[in-house]
Write a protein that holds these residues in place. Structure first.
Motif, PDB file in Angstrom:
ATOM      1  N   GLN A 279       0.846  -1.194   0.000  1.00 23.50           N
ATOM      2  CA  GLN A 279       0.000   0.000   0.000  1.00 23.50           C
ATOM      3  C   GLN A 279       0.883   1.247   0.000  1.00 23.50           C
ATOM      4  N   PRO A 280       0.423   2.339  -0.596  1.00 23.47           N
ATOM      5  CA  PRO A 280       1.177   3.594  -0.507  1.00 23.47           C
ATOM      6  C   PRO A 280       1.273   4.053   0.954  1.00 23.47           C
ATOM      7  N   ILE A 281       2.365   4.727   1.280  1.00 22.92           N
ATOM      8  CA  ILE A 281       2.531   5.302   2.613  1.00 22.92           C
ATOM      9  C   ILE A 281       2.778   6.799   2.470  1.00 22.92           C
ATOM     10  N   ALA A 282       2.306   7.560   3.430  1.00 26.06           N
ATOM     11  CA  ALA A 282       2.511   9.004   3.416  1.00 26.06           C
ATOM     12  C   ALA A 282       3.554   9.354   4.476  1.00 26.06           C
ATOM     13  N   ILE A 283       4.686   9.884   4.026  1.00 24.41           N
ATOM     14  CA  ILE A 283       5.752  10.306   4.927  1.00 24.41           C
ATOM     15  C   ILE A 283       5.511  11.781   5.245  1.00 24.41           C
ATOM     16  N   THR A 284       5.412  12.090   6.535  1.00 24.06           N
ATOM     17  CA  THR A 284       5.102  13.456   6.939  1.00 24.06           C
ATOM     18  C   THR A 284       6.253  14.152   7.670  1.00 24.06           C
ATOM     19  N   SER A 285       7.227  13.375   8.153  1.00 26.75           N
ATOM     20  CA  SER A 285       8.342  13.977   8.871  1.00 26.75           C
ATOM     21  C   SER A 285       9.534  13.025   8.848  1.00 26.75           C
ATOM     22  N   TRP A 286      10.673  13.579   9.226  1.00 29.79           N
ATOM     23  CA  TRP A 286      11.854  12.737   9.382  1.00 29.79           C
ATOM     24  C   TRP A 286      12.852  13.501  10.234  1.00 29.79           C
ATOM     25  N   GLY A 287      13.826  12.772  10.754  1.00 34.72           N
ATOM     26  CA  GLY A 287      14.830  13.421  11.577  1.00 34.72           C
ATOM     27  C   GLY A 287      15.798  12.407  12.152  1.00 34.72           C
ATOM     28  N   ILE A 288      16.414  12.797  13.270  1.00 27.21           N
ATOM     29  CA  ILE A 288      17.415  11.961  13.930  1.00 27.21           C
ATOM     30  C   ILE A 288      16.993  11.771  15.382  1.00 27.21           C
ATOM     31  N   GLU A 289      16.869  10.510  15.823  1.00 22.89           N
ATOM     32  CA  GLU A 289      16.590  10.227  17.226  1.00 22.89           C
ATOM     33  C   GLU A 289      17.882  10.330  18.020  1.00 22.89           C
ATOM     34  N   LEU A 290      17.756  10.923  19.208  1.00 22.69           N
ATOM     35  CA  LEU A 290      18.880  11.090  20.119  1.00 22.69           C
ATOM     36  C   LEU A 290      18.565  10.372  21.426  1.00 22.69           C
ATOM     37  N   PRO A 291      19.588  10.071  22.232  1.00 18.97           N
ATOM     38  CA  PRO A 291      19.324   9.425  23.526  1.00 18.97           C
ATOM     39  C   PRO A 291      18.396  10.275  24.391  1.00 18.97           C
ATOM     40  N   GLY A 292      17.750   9.627  25.348  1.00 23.06           N
ATOM     41  CA  GLY A 292      16.854  10.348  26.247  1.00 23.06           C
ATOM     42  C   GLY A 292      15.511  10.644  25.613  1.00 23.06           C
TER      43      GLY A 292
END
Length: 100
Positions: A16-29
């Motif tokens: 199925q198509p997916i809609a990407i709305t954000s992205w980034g980098i996860e950090l500790p904590g």
């Protein structure tokens, strides 16, 4: 000398198509570094990624990650790219940021 970037690619292996709305980098904590201004040659958000379509490509300047590593003393191995989908799902990269 040109700028260096870390590239994050999203591939839709589902049916199925997916809609990407954000992205980034996860950090500790349980913190996240959101990328709010992408490079003009990267995939714009929001983006619908169809099954089997070419990967969506997102970029962040390596200098931004180097600054976080230096100022917050967070090793690159603890920085993990992710994408956020419209349904609230967060998909984490299988590897950390490829810097040393």
């Amino acid at each position: 000398m040109g700028d260096h970037f870390v590239s994050v690619e999203a591939v839709n292996t589902g049916d199925q198509p997916i809609a990407i709305t954000s992205w980034g980098i996860e950090l500790p904590g349980d913190r996240r570094m959101f990328v709010t201004r992408g490079e003009n040659w990267a995939t714009p958000l929001p983006h619908v990624l169809a099954p089997g379509a070419p990967p969506a490509r997102f970029l962040i300047r390596a200098d931004e990650l180097r600054r976080v590593e230096r100022e917050q003393r967070i090793p690159y191995t603890q920085m993990r790219p992710y994408i956020g989908l419209a349904d609230g799902t967060v998909v984490r990269a299988d590897r950390s940021v490829p810097l040393a």
